[in-house]
Write an enzyme that holds these catalytic residues in place. Structure first.
Site, PDB file in Angstrom:
ATOM      1  N   CYS A 152       0.815  -1.218   0.000  1.00 32.28           N
ATOM      2  CA  CYS A 152       0.000   0.000   0.000  1.00 32.28           C
ATOM      3  C   CYS A 152       0.849   1.270   0.000  1.00 32.28           C
ATOM      4  CB  CYS A 152      -0.874   0.035   1.245  1.00 32.28           C
ATOM      5  SG  CYS A 152      -1.854  -1.435   1.454  1.00 32.28           S
ATOM      6  N   ARG A 179       5.492   0.095  -5.936  1.00 31.07           N
ATOM      7  CA  ARG A 179       5.404  -0.758  -4.748  1.00 31.07           C
ATOM      8  C   ARG A 179       4.468  -1.945  -4.967  1.00 31.07           C
ATOM      9  NH1 ARG A 179       6.475   2.478   0.221  1.00 31.07           N
ATOM     10  NH2 ARG A 179       4.985   1.193   1.309  1.00 31.07           N
ATOM     11  N   TRP A 223      -2.952  -2.686  -1.438  1.00 26.10           N
ATOM     12  CA  TRP A 223      -2.523  -4.055  -1.760  1.00 26.10           C
ATOM     13  C   TRP A 223      -3.272  -4.937  -0.769  1.00 26.10           C
ATOM     14  CZ3 TRP A 223       0.640  -7.883   0.653  1.00 26.10           C
ATOM     15  CH2 TRP A 223       1.108  -8.871  -0.217  1.00 26.10           C
ATOM     16  N   ASN A 267      -1.984   2.136   6.002  1.00 29.30           N
ATOM     17  CA  ASN A 267      -1.090   1.012   5.691  1.00 29.30           C
ATOM     18  C   ASN A 267      -0.872   0.230   6.980  1.00 29.30           C
ATOM     19  OD1 ASN A 267      -0.812   2.061   3.171  1.00 29.30           O
ATOM     20  ND2 ASN A 267       1.366   2.523   3.317  1.00 29.30           N
ATOM     21  N   GLY A 268      -0.732  -1.072   6.883  1.00 25.14           N
ATOM     22  CA  GLY A 268      -0.505  -1.874   8.088  1.00 25.14           C
ATOM     23  C   GLY A 268      -1.683  -2.799   8.335  1.00 25.14           C
ATOM     24  N   GLU A 276      18.478 -17.422  -5.929  1.00 25.14           N
ATOM     25  CA  GLU A 276      18.148 -16.092  -6.443  1.00 25.14           C
ATOM     26  C   GLU A 276      17.678 -16.180  -7.902  1.00 25.14           C
ATOM     27  OE1 GLU A 276      17.476 -13.204  -5.703  1.00 25.14           O
ATOM     28  OE2 GLU A 276      18.059 -11.864  -7.314  1.00 25.14           O
ATOM     29  N   LYS A 294      13.911 -15.005  -9.145  1.00 25.81           N
ATOM     30  CA  LYS A 294      13.735 -13.960 -10.155  1.00 25.81           C
ATOM     31  C   LYS A 294      12.908 -14.487 -11.325  1.00 25.81           C
ATOM     32  CE  LYS A 294      15.097 -11.631  -8.190  1.00 25.81           C
ATOM     33  NZ  LYS A 294      15.145 -10.749  -7.105  1.00 25.81           N
ATOM     34  N   GLU A 346       9.127 -14.993 -10.132  1.00 29.85           N
ATOM     35  CA  GLU A 346       8.300 -13.820  -9.871  1.00 29.85           C
ATOM     36  C   GLU A 346       8.060 -12.958 -11.099  1.00 29.85           C
ATOM     37  OE1 GLU A 346       9.924 -11.350  -6.758  1.00 29.85           O
ATOM     38  OE2 GLU A 346      11.948 -11.572  -7.518  1.00 29.85           O
ATOM     39  N   HIS A 406      19.323 -36.964  -4.388  1.00 28.56           N
ATOM     40  CA  HIS A 406      18.475 -37.349  -3.247  1.00 28.56           C
ATOM     41  C   HIS A 406      16.993 -37.126  -3.541  1.00 28.56           C
ATOM     42  CE1 HIS A 406      21.986 -38.111  -0.846  1.00 28.56           C
ATOM     43  NE2 HIS A 406      22.466 -36.949  -1.224  1.00 28.56           N
ATOM     44  N   LYS A 441       6.580  -4.158  -3.477  1.00 29.96           N
ATOM     45  CA  LYS A 441       7.998  -3.825  -3.328  1.00 29.96           C
ATOM     46  C   LYS A 441       8.447  -3.831  -1.875  1.00 29.96           C
ATOM     47  CE  LYS A 441      12.004  -2.348  -4.796  1.00 29.96           C
ATOM     48  NZ  LYS A 441      12.801  -3.415  -5.404  1.00 29.96           N
TER      49      LYS A 441
HETATM   50  C1  F6R Z   1      12.443 -10.463  -4.714  1.00 21.63           C
HETATM   51  C2  F6R Z   1      12.212  -9.399  -3.756  1.00 21.63           C
HETATM   52  C3  F6R Z   1      11.788  -9.762  -2.381  1.00 21.63           C
HETATM   53  C4  F6R Z   1      12.529  -8.914  -1.354  1.00 21.63           C
HETATM   54  C5  F6R Z   1      11.972  -9.182   0.060  1.00 21.63           C
HETATM   55  C6  F6R Z   1      12.733  -8.407   1.129  1.00 21.63           C
HETATM   56  O1  F6R Z   1      12.904  -9.981  -5.934  1.00 21.63           O
HETATM   57  O2  F6R Z   1      12.365  -8.247  -4.074  1.00 21.63           O
HETATM   58  O3  F6R Z   1      11.970 -11.117  -2.128  1.00 21.63           O
HETATM   59  O4  F6R Z   1      13.895  -9.218  -1.411  1.00 21.63           O
HETATM   60  O5  F6R Z   1      10.630  -8.813   0.097  1.00 21.63           O
HETATM   61  O6  F6R Z   1      12.662  -7.037   0.902  1.00 21.63           O
HETATM   62  P1  F6R Z   1      13.670  -6.036   1.601  1.00 21.63           P
HETATM   63  O7  F6R Z   1      15.032  -6.300   1.049  1.00 21.63           O
HETATM   64  O8  F6R Z   1      13.178  -4.666   1.260  1.00 21.63           O
HETATM   65  O9  F6R Z   1      13.623  -6.328   3.070  1.00 21.63           O
END
Ligand code: F6R
Length: 606
Positions: free
Chosen positions: A2, A27, A78, A104-105, A479, A483, A486, A502, A601
């Site tokens: 949000c 975000r 969101w 927000n929250g 990682e 990527k 998502e 395994h 985000k």
């Molecule tokens: C993946 C991604 C998320 C963030 C996670 C932590 O591409 O962006 O997995 O890494 O939400 O976010 P931060 O680093 O802001 O604590």
């Protein structure tokens, strides 16, 4: 997640608020809304809509309402409580439609509050926890909005960045914060309030962070917070938030990865001393010297940086190191004492789980160190000391360059902690000199982007992928997996290559490709054995290998080369082609790479 925007001042054009709200689109959100006070009509008008800000604009145009007035509040939602519907979008209002709020929250006790309010005769129009707060404020409102907000919040359990306006107390915005960020930006024209500094940077660089449990009252020409606060300067330029000629923020941010390393290490490397200078740790230098155990704690992509950091710290500092997901750490009972340090890694510095883990660590008397990108974020304020990654603003929801900045910072921290212990001058010098070369090596990887794009076209039609690596590059397999998942919405799994036999091997056939990260390092031979096991089962293989390794071409289908560097730094170079691979596949599949579905985000709820 949000986003909140509010404005009070000379500007009566509510569309200005919409422009500011757009800066929070990155975000991630699923609905948007606006409410404004019209001094002429002495009414608050509100419009809200599930979908994008463009859908809200369409609704505004169709409504024929004059977008003129002040103050105004806007929100991108969101969904957490209640589905993605027009009714659940913010702002919400009370029974008389006189008090409007955005939030927000999460209000954790909203069910019991709602039941009580229903019994008292309040009428609800949404399923959200936020609406409960409007009705609570209504209950206590006797002409002074801040008083009513203060009383209402006494009954609330949970987290909030809350912004409220009221028809019967106009000319005022009241805002309150508990564990959900809110900042005030002030210029000649008026006062903006937002959940994120990037919303206000085109209007002002002078901002104030609200702290937990503070309530701010914003009026036309002044504002009042419960205690004296100093302005801080935002160091991002508005241009940084633009795409810089690239079709997407994600590609721009991947292309900035060499510069991200440069920015992280700038002024911090001490080549002659085989050491690094980390000013943010100066105050806790002695405490770190006595540290016996380190926890690296983070979420998502940042947790993979933590895993790579674990290999670095264990190899070079002799510190006992453990990695944990913040969301799990808060429910574990790890053994922690004053000789423990928690190192928290977060791009945003606002991730709710990571902040909760910090508080837990502090409670147990451990030292807390933050590695974060956002200056002035909650994490940077709540940890005892820290290191900024200086990656610049990351707009695309999927984290790319910030991950690279985290790895570079962890490499520096390894040198710092290692040199405090038994790392030799020679080894310190070696790591520092390799770190200095890394930006140019990263540029070399990026120069193959069109080749990587071509390779991505060969793999785009597969529906399932393995990513595998060992030691330093096992976290990089994770990682690469995240990527791809998502941004392309394809199924991928990351595996430590030794685990393949395994169980995972059962899935391999000609339709299940593997991305194998196998630079020429201490586990190369073992990786080749794993690659052979896959080949024997006809699985297609794309390898990330070290330049000059021509032999590997004989056993894999495709190769992307990365330059040679120290083993502990290979994760930085190996990540870059995986980021590009995910980007190109997702774009070819027609996905909105900068705002993938269902994601946000900055994850400010648990
Ligand atoms: C993946 C991604 C998320 C963030 C996670 C932590 O591409 O962006 O997995 O890494 O939400 O976010 P931060 O680093 O802001 O604590």
């Amino acid at each position: 997640m949000c986003g909140i925007v509010g404005y009070i001042g000379k500007n009566q054009d509510v569309r200005m608020g919409l422009d500011v709200l757009r800066r929070l689109e990155y975000r991630g959100y699923d609905s948007a809304g606006v409410a404004w006070y019209s001094p002429e009509k002495k009414e608050i008008f509100c419009l809200k809509k599930a979908g994008r800000i463009d859908d809200l604009e369409k609704l505004i145009t169709e409504s024929n309402l004059e977008l003129k007035g002040n103050p105004f509040i806007l929100h991108t939602r969101w969904a957490t409580h209640g589905g993605v519907t027009d009714e659940n979008a913010h702002p919400h209002w009370d029974c008389k439609k006189e008090i409007f709020s955005i939030h927000n929250g999460i209000i954790e006790n909203y069910r019991e509050l709602k039941e009580k309010l229903l019994k008292e005769g309040h009428k609800f129009t949404s399923e959200t926890d936020t609406e409960v707060v409007c009705h609570l404020i209504e209950k206590y409102f006797q002409g002074n909005l801040e008083e009513a907000v203060r009383k209402a919040l006494k009954e609330v359990r949970g987290t909030y960045g809350l912004v409220v306006i009221a028809k019967k107390d106009p000319g005022k915005i009241v805002a309150a914060r508990l564990s959900s960020p809110l900042i005030l930006g002030v210029n000649q024209e008026g006062i903006l309030i937002a959940s994120d500094p990037s919303a206000v940077i085109t209007h002002t660089r002078q901002v104030i962070n609200l702290d937990d449990n503070e309530i701010a009252v914003l009026k036309m020409d002044n504002f009042h917070i419960l205690k004296e606060k100093a302005f801080v300067q935002i160091d991002w330029t508005p241009e940084e938030a633009q795409k810089g000629g690239y079709p997407h923020f994600m590609l721009k941010e991947i292309m900035e990865e060499p510069e991200t390393i440069e920015n992280a290490v700038r002024g911090r490397l001490l080549p002659d001393e085989g050491n690094v200078k980390l000013g943010g740790l100066a105050l806790v230098e002695n405490r770190l010297r006595g540290t016996k155990k380190v926890f690296l704690i983070a979420c998502g992509t940042a947790s993979y940086a933590a895993r790579a950091g674990e290999y670095m710290l264990e190899e070079y500092t002799n510190l006992s190191t453990e990695v944990d997901l913040a969301s799990e750490f808060r429910y574990r009972k790890p053994i922690i004492d004053k000789s423990t340090a928690g190192i928290f890694i977060s791009q945003s510095g606002e991730t709710a789980d990571t902040l909760a883990a910090i508080r837990e660590m502090k409670e147990k008397g451990a030292l807390t160190i933050g590695i974060t990108n956002v200056v002035g974020s909650s994490q940077s304020r709540e940890t005892a000391a820290g290191i900024y990654t200086r990656s610049g603003q990351e707009v695309a929801v999927a984290s790319t360059k910030a991950f690279i900045g985290q790895l570079a910072t962890l490499a520096m921290l390894t040198v710092y902690l290692g040199r405090q212990r038994e790392m030799s001058l020679v080894m310190g010098k070696r790591i520092v000199s390799e770190l200095a070369k890394l930006p140019d090596l990263a540029r070399k990887v990026l120069s193959q982007s069109s080749e990587i794009e071509k390779i991505s076209q060969k793999y785009k039609d597969f529906k399932n992928f393995w990513f595998m690596g060992r030691k330093y590059n096992y976290p990089i397999a994770l990682e690469g997996t995240l990527k791809l998942k998502e941004t392309s919405y394809l199924h991928a799994e990351g595996v430590a290559a030794g685990e393949l036999k395994h169980g995972a091997l059962a899935l391999i056939d000609e339709n299940f490709p593997t991305v194998a990260i196998c630079p020429s390092d201490s586990v190369y031979e073992k990786m080749i054995s794993n690659i052979q096991e896959i080949k024997a089962r006809k699985g297609p293989i794309l390898a990330i290998a070290t330049e000059g390794n021509e032999d590997i071409k004989k056993i894999v289908d495709d190769v992307i080369y990365i330059p040679k560097t120290l083993e502990m730094l290979t994760p930085i170079l190996a990540t870059i082609p995986l980021h590009l691979l995910a980007y190109y596949i997702a774009v070819t599949l027609g996905n909105d790479v900068d705002k993938p579905r269902n994601l946000a985000k900055s994850v400010t709820v648990e």
